[in-house]
Design an enzyme around this catalytic site. Structure first.
Site, PDB file in Angstrom:
ATOM      1  N   GLU A 162       0.746  -1.134  -0.164  1.00  0.00           N
ATOM      2  CA  GLU A 162      -0.060  -0.014  -0.093  1.00  0.00           C
ATOM      3  C   GLU A 162       0.865   1.225   0.060  1.00  0.00           C
ATOM      4  O   GLU A 162       1.766   1.484   1.029  1.00  0.00           O
ATOM      5  CB  GLU A 162      -1.055  -0.032   1.062  1.00  0.00           C
ATOM      6  CG  GLU A 162      -1.849   1.357   1.272  1.00  0.00           C
ATOM      7  CD  GLU A 162      -2.881   1.628   2.556  1.00  0.00           C
ATOM      8  OE1 GLU A 162      -3.736   1.882   2.660  1.00  0.00           O
ATOM      9  OE2 GLU A 162      -2.181   0.971   3.636  1.00  0.00           O
ATOM     10  N   TRP A 163       0.948   2.235  -0.968  1.00  0.00           N
ATOM     11  CA  TRP A 163       1.444   3.334  -0.994  1.00  0.00           C
ATOM     12  C   TRP A 163       0.698   4.334  -0.555  1.00  0.00           C
ATOM     13  O   TRP A 163      -0.468   4.849  -1.202  1.00  0.00           O
ATOM     14  CB  TRP A 163       2.065   3.460  -2.545  1.00  0.00           C
ATOM     15  CG  TRP A 163       2.750   4.908  -2.570  1.00  0.00           C
ATOM     16  CD1 TRP A 163       3.388   5.465  -1.670  1.00  0.00           C
ATOM     17  CD2 TRP A 163       3.148   5.678  -3.803  1.00  0.00           C
ATOM     18  NE1 TRP A 163       4.080   6.639  -2.364  1.00  0.00           N
ATOM     19  CE2 TRP A 163       3.938   6.624  -3.450  1.00  0.00           C
ATOM     20  CE3 TRP A 163       2.734   5.464  -5.221  1.00  0.00           C
ATOM     21  CZ2 TRP A 163       4.385   7.581  -4.504  1.00  0.00           C
ATOM     22  CZ3 TRP A 163       3.038   6.239  -6.267  1.00  0.00           C
ATOM     23  CH2 TRP A 163       4.104   7.463  -5.750  1.00  0.00           C
ATOM     24  N   ARG A 164       0.994   5.020   0.694  1.00  0.00           N
ATOM     25  CA  ARG A 164       0.400   5.607   1.269  1.00  0.00           C
ATOM     26  C   ARG A 164       0.944   7.336   0.978  1.00  0.00           C
ATOM     27  O   ARG A 164       1.678   7.928   1.304  1.00  0.00           O
ATOM     28  CB  ARG A 164       0.472   5.636   2.688  1.00  0.00           C
ATOM     29  CG  ARG A 164      -0.202   4.620   3.293  1.00  0.00           C
ATOM     30  CD  ARG A 164      -2.102   5.169   3.546  1.00  0.00           C
ATOM     31  NE  ARG A 164      -1.982   6.414   4.189  1.00  0.00           N
ATOM     32  CZ  ARG A 164      -2.164   6.206   5.632  1.00  0.00           C
ATOM     33  NH1 ARG A 164      -2.056   5.095   6.316  1.00  0.00           N
ATOM     34  NH2 ARG A 164      -2.130   7.560   6.237  1.00  0.00           N
ATOM     35  N   ARG A 178      -5.052   8.914   2.582  1.00  0.00           N
ATOM     36  CA  ARG A 178      -5.868   8.792   3.680  1.00  0.00           C
ATOM     37  C   ARG A 178      -6.041  10.527   4.027  1.00  0.00           C
ATOM     38  O   ARG A 178      -5.297  10.831   4.336  1.00  0.00           O
ATOM     39  CB  ARG A 178      -5.233   8.036   4.739  1.00  0.00           C
ATOM     40  CG  ARG A 178      -6.014   7.717   5.828  1.00  0.00           C
ATOM     41  CD  ARG A 178      -7.299   7.121   5.784  1.00  0.00           C
ATOM     42  NE  ARG A 178      -7.181   5.989   5.300  1.00  0.00           N
ATOM     43  CZ  ARG A 178      -7.657   5.387   4.152  1.00  0.00           C
ATOM     44  NH1 ARG A 178      -8.317   5.843   3.524  1.00  0.00           N
ATOM     45  NH2 ARG A 178      -7.408   3.917   3.821  1.00  0.00           N
ATOM     46  N   GLU A 238      -9.949  10.617   8.492  1.00  0.00           N
ATOM     47  CA  GLU A 238      -9.805   9.402   8.411  1.00  0.00           C
ATOM     48  C   GLU A 238      -8.336   8.755   9.070  1.00  0.00           C
ATOM     49  O   GLU A 238      -8.017   7.573   8.809  1.00  0.00           O
ATOM     50  CB  GLU A 238     -10.237   8.478   7.538  1.00  0.00           C
ATOM     51  CG  GLU A 238     -11.626   9.185   7.132  1.00  0.00           C
ATOM     52  CD  GLU A 238     -12.579   7.985   6.637  1.00  0.00           C
ATOM     53  OE1 GLU A 238     -12.248   6.874   6.687  1.00  0.00           O
ATOM     54  OE2 GLU A 238     -13.718   8.305   6.306  1.00  0.00           O
ATOM     55  N   HIS A 249     -12.896   4.769   8.444  1.00  0.00           N
ATOM     56  CA  HIS A 249     -12.011   4.784   9.552  1.00  0.00           C
ATOM     57  C   HIS A 249     -12.813   5.345  10.702  1.00  0.00           C
ATOM     58  O   HIS A 249     -12.817   6.556  10.420  1.00  0.00           O
ATOM     59  CB  HIS A 249     -10.519   4.999   9.187  1.00  0.00           C
ATOM     60  CG  HIS A 249     -10.015   4.336   7.979  1.00  0.00           C
ATOM     61  ND1 HIS A 249     -10.158   4.454   6.611  1.00  0.00           N
ATOM     62  CD2 HIS A 249      -8.960   3.112   8.044  1.00  0.00           C
ATOM     63  CE1 HIS A 249      -9.639   3.680   5.991  1.00  0.00           C
ATOM     64  NE2 HIS A 249      -8.897   2.906   6.844  1.00  0.00           N
ATOM     65  N   LYS A 307     -13.985  -2.028   3.086  1.00  0.00           N
ATOM     66  CA  LYS A 307     -12.898  -1.959   4.217  1.00  0.00           C
ATOM     67  C   LYS A 307     -13.655  -0.984   5.364  1.00  0.00           C
ATOM     68  O   LYS A 307     -13.733   0.032   5.140  1.00  0.00           O
ATOM     69  CB  LYS A 307     -11.398  -1.366   3.771  1.00  0.00           C
ATOM     70  CG  LYS A 307     -10.468  -1.571   4.896  1.00  0.00           C
ATOM     71  CD  LYS A 307      -9.229  -0.625   4.606  1.00  0.00           C
ATOM     72  CE  LYS A 307      -8.418  -0.652   5.389  1.00  0.00           C
ATOM     73  NZ  LYS A 307      -7.375   0.541   5.329  1.00  0.00           N
ATOM     74  N   ARG A 327      -6.350  -8.555  13.555  1.00  0.00           N
ATOM     75  CA  ARG A 327      -5.542  -8.438  12.528  1.00  0.00           C
ATOM     76  C   ARG A 327      -5.126  -9.855  12.162  1.00  0.00           C
ATOM     77  O   ARG A 327      -4.517 -10.073  11.136  1.00  0.00           O
ATOM     78  CB  ARG A 327      -4.534  -7.499  12.975  1.00  0.00           C
ATOM     79  CG  ARG A 327      -5.012  -6.079  13.132  1.00  0.00           C
ATOM     80  CD  ARG A 327      -3.455  -5.468  13.385  1.00  0.00           C
ATOM     81  NE  ARG A 327      -4.095  -3.721  13.577  1.00  0.00           N
ATOM     82  CZ  ARG A 327      -4.142  -2.797  12.651  1.00  0.00           C
ATOM     83  NH1 ARG A 327      -3.879  -3.382  11.176  1.00  0.00           N
ATOM     84  NH2 ARG A 327      -4.382  -1.821  12.766  1.00  0.00           N
ATOM     85  N   SER A 375       1.717   2.350  10.009  1.00  0.00           N
ATOM     86  CA  SER A 375       0.747   3.272   9.348  1.00  0.00           C
ATOM     87  C   SER A 375      -0.627   3.432  10.345  1.00  0.00           C
ATOM     88  O   SER A 375      -1.395   4.237   9.849  1.00  0.00           O
ATOM     89  CB  SER A 375       0.567   3.168   7.923  1.00  0.00           C
ATOM     90  OG  SER A 375      -0.216   1.975   7.763  1.00  0.00           O
ATOM     91  N   GLN A 395      -0.729  -1.970  14.508  1.00  0.00           N
ATOM     92  CA  GLN A 395      -0.330  -2.761  13.491  1.00  0.00           C
ATOM     93  C   GLN A 395       0.782  -3.637  13.714  1.00  0.00           C
ATOM     94  O   GLN A 395       1.806  -3.093  14.203  1.00  0.00           O
ATOM     95  CB  GLN A 395      -0.089  -1.877  12.372  1.00  0.00           C
ATOM     96  CG  GLN A 395       0.076  -2.417  10.894  1.00  0.00           C
ATOM     97  CD  GLN A 395       0.162  -1.345  10.016  1.00  0.00           C
ATOM     98  OE1 GLN A 395       1.327  -0.766   9.651  1.00  0.00           O
ATOM     99  NE2 GLN A 395      -0.928  -0.852   9.409  1.00  0.00           N
TER     100      GLN A 395
END
Length: 250
Positions: free
Chosen positions: A45-47, A82, A86, A143, A170, A212, A231, A235
């Site tokens: 995932e490229w934030r 993002r 959120e 989120h 999601k 998770r 992130s 996590q």
């Protein structure tokens, strides 16, 4: 139903693992990508909300995306901006956020794109349609960093995302008790049996870590693990996730 993102399939087998790339400069982003490739996740995932220069100058975003693809090869890429509301790191108004998502899709910067649920509904529907025209998978997200919503609210939001055309809904939220975690898992289990799409849910923070690693049991098809910088609160590292999934394999 399963959903294919480049060469991985969500909705079958063990839940897949995505690793976020939260580099703030092109140099950091490309360096982080090399480390992520070594860890062998299923998806990166490229934030892009972390990449200030890329958001200010979209030509930089496009240029970095090309270099990123050269580094990661066939590893699927999910592009996510993002918003601050959120849990993101950069403020962007409604108009600019939606335009940015459109740019990401039109230039096909990744194999999948994250589109947040709570934006202008008409534009969201248009973006979903555009993404599908460009063969880009849509992960629609919501989120809540304050709480875990009521069970019927969770169910409504996930189903609403599907109604808007999302390939994968999601939802991530912040629990304050074991009961909160159970509520999310119950809603996940129920919705996973009522929709055809694979879905993703997680409870954040330490108390939510169980969600998770236990996704497969309750119907969630993807988890986010870290290589280096995380992130989101709670996590786990990709190594911890892989080990936990092996023990929970059905």
């Amino acid at each position: 139903m399963t959903v294919k993102i480049r060469n991985i399939v969500l909705g079958e087998g063990l839940p897949k693992i995505a690793v976020p790339n939260v580099g703030t400069t092109e140099k950091e982003i490309l360096s982080s990508a090399k480390n992520i490739v070594v860890a062998k996740p299923d998806l990166m995932e490229w934030r892009i909300d972390y990449y200030d220069d890329g958001i200010k100058h979209h030509n930089n975003l496009i240029s970095t995306a090309k270099k990123l693809r050269e580094i990661v090869g066939e590893l699927p890429i999910l592009i996510t901006f993002r918003t601050k509301n959120e849990g993101g790191v950069r403020e962007l108004d409604e108009h600019h956020y939606l335009d940015l998502v459109e740019e990401v899709i039109k230039h096909r910067l990744g194999d999948a794109v994250d589109i947040e649920l709570f934006h202008d509904e008409l534009r969201v529907k248009e973006l979903v349609k555009l993404a599908h025209n460009y063969n880009v998978v849509v992960i629609m997200s919501n989120h809540d960093f304050e709480k875990v919503p009521a069970k019927d609210v969770i169910e409504f939001r996930l189903k609403k995302m599907v109604q808007l055309g999302a390939d994968i809904p999601k939802l991530a939220c912040m629990p304050h008790s074991a009961r909160d975690v159970l509520r999310l898992l119950e809603a996940t289990n129920k919705v996973s049996q009522e929709i055809d799409n694979p879905l993703i849910t997680m409870a954040m923070g330490d108390i939510g870590k169980v969600t998770r690693i236990a996704g497969q049991v309750f119907g969630s098809s993807l988890s986010f693990g870290a290589v280096g910088k995380t992130s989101a609160p709670g996590q786990l590292s990709i190594e911890d996730l892989r080990n936990a999934e092996k023990y929970l394999a059905l």
